[in-house]
Design an enzyme around this catalytic site. Structure first.
Site, PDB file in Angstrom:
ATOM      1  N   SER A 123     -45.876  63.801 -71.114  1.00 41.27           N
ATOM      2  CA  SER A 123     -45.330  64.871 -71.942  1.00 41.27           C
ATOM      3  C   SER A 123     -43.938  65.215 -71.440  1.00 41.27           C
ATOM      4  O   SER A 123     -43.744  65.466 -70.248  1.00 41.27           O
ATOM      5  CB  SER A 123     -46.238  66.099 -71.832  1.00 41.27           C
ATOM      6  OG  SER A 123     -45.642  67.186 -72.480  1.00 41.27           O
TER       7      SER A 123
ATOM      8  N   ASN B 230     -53.341  69.833 -63.214  1.00 43.28           N
ATOM      9  CA  ASN B 230     -52.367  70.840 -63.632  1.00 43.28           C
ATOM     10  C   ASN B 230     -52.573  72.195 -62.967  1.00 43.28           C
ATOM     11  O   ASN B 230     -51.653  72.994 -62.888  1.00 43.28           O
ATOM     12  CB  ASN B 230     -52.416  70.996 -65.155  1.00 43.28           C
ATOM     13  CG  ASN B 230     -53.817  71.015 -65.702  1.00 43.28           C
ATOM     14  OD1 ASN B 230     -54.574  70.059 -65.509  1.00 43.28           O
ATOM     15  ND2 ASN B 230     -54.197  72.088 -66.344  1.00 43.28           N
TER      16      ASN B 230
ATOM     17  N   GLN C   1     -48.674  65.751 -65.540  1.00 42.67           N
ATOM     18  CA  GLN C   1     -48.108  66.549 -64.439  1.00 42.67           C
ATOM     19  C   GLN C   1     -47.427  65.680 -63.382  1.00 42.67           C
ATOM     20  O   GLN C   1     -46.763  66.201 -62.492  1.00 42.67           O
ATOM     21  CB  GLN C   1     -49.204  67.392 -63.766  1.00 42.67           C
ATOM     22  CG  GLN C   1     -49.788  68.477 -64.655  1.00 42.67           C
ATOM     23  CD  GLN C   1     -48.812  69.619 -64.928  1.00 42.67           C
ATOM     24  OE1 GLN C   1     -47.833  69.825 -64.207  1.00 42.67           O
ATOM     25  NE2 GLN C   1     -49.066  70.362 -65.987  1.00 42.67           N
TER      26      GLN C   1
ATOM     27  N   CYS D 223     -52.728  75.991 -71.134  1.00 37.72           N
ATOM     28  CA  CYS D 223     -53.611  75.575 -72.228  1.00 37.72           C
ATOM     29  C   CYS D 223     -54.968  76.250 -72.145  1.00 37.72           C
ATOM     30  O   CYS D 223     -55.698  76.317 -73.125  1.00 37.72           O
ATOM     31  CB  CYS D 223     -53.793  74.068 -72.226  1.00 37.72           C
ATOM     32  SG  CYS D 223     -52.249  73.254 -72.537  1.00 37.72           S
TER      33      CYS D 223
ATOM     34  N   GLY E 167     -48.363  65.379 -74.572  1.00 34.92           N
ATOM     35  CA  GLY E 167     -49.517  65.012 -73.755  1.00 34.92           C
ATOM     36  C   GLY E 167     -50.834  65.093 -74.508  1.00 34.92           C
ATOM     37  O   GLY E 167     -51.703  64.224 -74.363  1.00 34.92           O
ATOM     38  N   THR E 168     -51.002  66.141 -75.302  1.00 35.94           N
ATOM     39  CA  THR E 168     -52.270  66.324 -76.019  1.00 35.94           C
ATOM     40  C   THR E 168     -52.519  65.152 -76.964  1.00 35.94           C
ATOM     41  O   THR E 168     -53.612  64.574 -76.989  1.00 35.94           O
ATOM     42  CB  THR E 168     -52.240  67.661 -76.802  1.00 35.94           C
ATOM     43  OG1 THR E 168     -52.024  68.718 -75.864  1.00 35.94           O
ATOM     44  CG2 THR E 168     -53.529  67.893 -77.552  1.00 35.94           C
TER      45      THR E 168
ATOM     46  N   THR F  67     -41.746  59.201 -89.234  1.00 36.10           N
ATOM     47  CA  THR F  67     -40.341  59.000 -88.851  1.00 36.10           C
ATOM     48  C   THR F  67     -40.120  59.381 -87.392  1.00 36.10           C
ATOM     49  O   THR F  67     -40.574  60.435 -86.952  1.00 36.10           O
ATOM     50  CB  THR F  67     -39.425  59.838 -89.774  1.00 36.10           C
ATOM     51  OG1 THR F  67     -39.678  59.420 -91.114  1.00 36.10           O
ATOM     52  CG2 THR F  67     -37.959  59.648 -89.443  1.00 36.10           C
TER      53      THR F  67
ATOM     54  N   HIS G 298     -41.863  67.832 -71.864  1.00 35.57           N
ATOM     55  CA  HIS G 298     -41.413  69.162 -71.418  1.00 35.57           C
ATOM     56  C   HIS G 298     -41.869  69.503 -70.003  1.00 35.57           C
ATOM     57  O   HIS G 298     -41.568  70.574 -69.487  1.00 35.57           O
ATOM     58  CB  HIS G 298     -41.842  70.256 -72.411  1.00 35.57           C
ATOM     59  CG  HIS G 298     -43.308  70.571 -72.449  1.00 35.57           C
ATOM     60  ND1 HIS G 298     -43.823  71.737 -71.930  1.00 35.57           N
ATOM     61  CD2 HIS G 298     -44.366  69.887 -72.934  1.00 35.57           C
ATOM     62  CE1 HIS G 298     -45.138  71.756 -72.116  1.00 35.57           C
ATOM     63  NE2 HIS G 298     -45.493  70.644 -72.723  1.00 35.57           N
TER      64      HIS G 298
HETATM   65  N1  PLP Z   1     -52.469  67.067 -69.724  1.00 37.93           N
HETATM   66  C1  PLP Z   1     -52.099  67.831 -68.705  1.00 37.93           C
HETATM   67  C2  PLP Z   1     -52.546  67.487 -67.318  1.00 37.93           C
HETATM   68  C3  PLP Z   1     -51.318  68.972 -68.917  1.00 37.93           C
HETATM   69  O1  PLP Z   1     -50.967  69.741 -67.874  1.00 37.93           O
HETATM   70  C4  PLP Z   1     -50.908  69.276 -70.241  1.00 37.93           C
HETATM   71  C5  PLP Z   1     -50.125  70.498 -70.513  1.00 37.93           C
HETATM   72  O2  PLP Z   1     -50.112  71.430 -69.773  1.00 37.93           O
HETATM   73  C6  PLP Z   1     -51.291  68.407 -71.279  1.00 37.93           C
HETATM   74  C7  PLP Z   1     -52.079  67.316 -70.980  1.00 37.93           C
HETATM   75  C8  PLP Z   1     -50.865  68.662 -72.690  1.00 37.93           C
HETATM   76  O3  PLP Z   1     -49.512  68.329 -72.865  1.00 37.93           O
HETATM   77  P1  PLP Z   1     -48.659  68.891 -74.091  1.00 37.93           P
HETATM   78  O4  PLP Z   1     -48.297  70.281 -73.769  1.00 37.93           O
HETATM   79  O5  PLP Z   1     -47.453  68.000 -74.160  1.00 37.93           O
HETATM   80  O6  PLP Z   1     -49.507  68.736 -75.301  1.00 37.93           O
END
Ligand code: PLP
Length: 395
Positions: free
Chosen positions: A202, A154, A182, A328, A74-75, A240, A204
């Site tokens: 994302s 989140n 989310q 985070c 996600g980041t 890769t 996970h």
């Molecule tokens: N955006 C949202 C709304 C999130 O809740 C999160 C992670 O908690 C992220 C982005 C970041 O995702 P990642 O953990 O895959 O970098």
């Protein structure tokens, strides 16, 4: 499936991976370890599973397979969407609109873009945590190039009116990015219906491996590459391909999408049951965020006269995993920016905890959580002079 005797209520931080997902990934580490860019059959098999993944993920969003670009999560997807569009479109304008409720992956990227000369408007939210469409329309300028508003928050689980936002963006010819980290595989999303140009995911967060995700980029969107190097991901994100990661994310998404309706129903039922027990049995509790426009598994509550961090630790000692905000934001000084944005005082914001359920949770989990919360909150409140004064007792 999960640690014995642990009640895991932190699914917004990360989710557990089903055995079947792990088993599906395993051959791509051991026997079918080909590089998807190799020209031989062994490599081409890896390329085929990557493309199968692209098609499967695209179908869930009503997108096309060539619009899915694999990333590390996600980041990265958020960073790429924002700075990629900002740079590709800077001749058209340097103004971006986002909301105060966004994840740090968006907000920090916006702060960085500000340092690089872009102007950002941060939309406020109402006490439910929902942006105002009128405020959005008002914020649009001739030089606005991008609107970035998350699908669901989140911390408080608030779902934004993304179809309306998409309609407004389209009407003004502005790109629309949404952070759906989310929301993807938890609630239905149709990128065509909502006029979404870019969407971050994302793996996970829905039962896939960590360090894996994708960015949906609608065909025709002007965006610069994220990684420079080889020709992978059509030259837009070199490196890769993470074949086991794609296989795991795809397997998890297939399962989650197939069971989405029943999971939504079950999580809503469990969350409502837990909420009812808490609200009926513990005084001075406040729900944060909209009840109506909310992710099914999210419950974010203030327990007045209690420190959320201490409550988290005590619940942890009793085998219940919750969080005080987003994983985070852990370690950040000060109260949650999201809770402040919906109008909470510092004191109330510090008293909040987030419980995020999955369909794996049971009614017994909810009962134990409510029981433990009741006794723990009381225990903590008995040490609070303000609380004892409130109920007219001496400490
Ligand atoms: N955006 C949202 C709304 C999130 O809740 C999160 C992670 O908690 C992220 C982005 C970041 O995702 P990642 O953990 O895959 O970098």
């Amino acid at each position: 499936m999960k640690e014995k005797n642990i009640i895991y209520l932190d699914n917004a931080a990360t989710t557990y991976m089903r055995k079947q997902t792990m088993l599906a990934m395993e051959p791509y580490f051991t026997t079918q370890y080909g590089n998807p860019s190799s020209a031989h059959e062994f490599g081409m098999e890896a390329d085929r599973v990557m493309n199968y993944g692209r098609q499967t993920l695209a179908d869930i969003l009503n997108a096309e397979s060539e619009e899915i670009y694999f990333t590390s999560g996600g980041t990265e997807s958020d960073n790429w969407a924002l700075y990629g569009c900002a740079y590709a479109n800077k001749q058209k304008g340097r103004h971006i609109i986002t909301s105060v409720l966004e994840h740090p992956a968006v907000l920090s990227t916006c702060k960085w873009l500000e340092q690089l000369g872009f102007e950002i408007t941060y939309l406020g939210v109402n006490t439910d945590g929902v942006i105002s469409l009128e405020e959005l329309e008002h914020a649009i300028r001739r030089d606005t190039i991008l609107i970035s508003v998350m699908t669901a928050n989140n911390e408080i689980g608030t779902i934004q009116p993304i179809e309306e936002i998409g309609r407004i963006a389209k009407k003004h010819g502005i790109l629309f990015h949404t952070d759906a980290v989310q929301a993807f595989c938890h609630i239905p999303i149709d990128v065509k219906r909502a006029h979404i140009d870019l969407l971050s995911v994302s793996s996970h967060k829905f039962g896939g491996p960590k360090g894996m995700g994708f960015l949906y980029i609608r065909k025709g969107v002007e965006i610069i590459p994220f990684m420079h190097g080889g020709h992978q991901e059509k030259g837009m994100r070199a490196g890769t391909g993470n074949v086991p990661g794609v296989v795991g994310m795809t397997k998890a998404a297939e399962y989650a999408a197939l069971h989405m309706k029943e999971c939504m129903k079950r999580e809503t039922m469990l969350r409502s049951y837990l909420f009812r027990r808490i609200i009926n049995e513990i005084p001075f509790v406040k729900l944060n965020g909209s009840w109506e426009h909310r992710l099914p598994g999210n419950l974010n509550l203030c327990f007045a006269y209690v420190d959320g961090g201490t409550l988290l630790e005590m619940l942890d000692m009793k085998g219940i995993c919750v969080s005080t905000g987003s994983a985070c934001a852990a370690g950040e000084a000060g109260p949650s920016g999201v809770l402040k944005a919906i109008g909470l005082s510092d004191e109330l914001a510090y008293s909040a905890i987030r419980m995020t359920l999955s369909s794996e949770n049971t009614r017994e989990d909810m009962d134990r959580t409510a029981d433990v919360l009741k006794e723990t909150v009381w225990e903590l409140r008995c040490k609070s002079a303000a609380f004892m004064q409130k109920i007219g007792r001496k400490i």
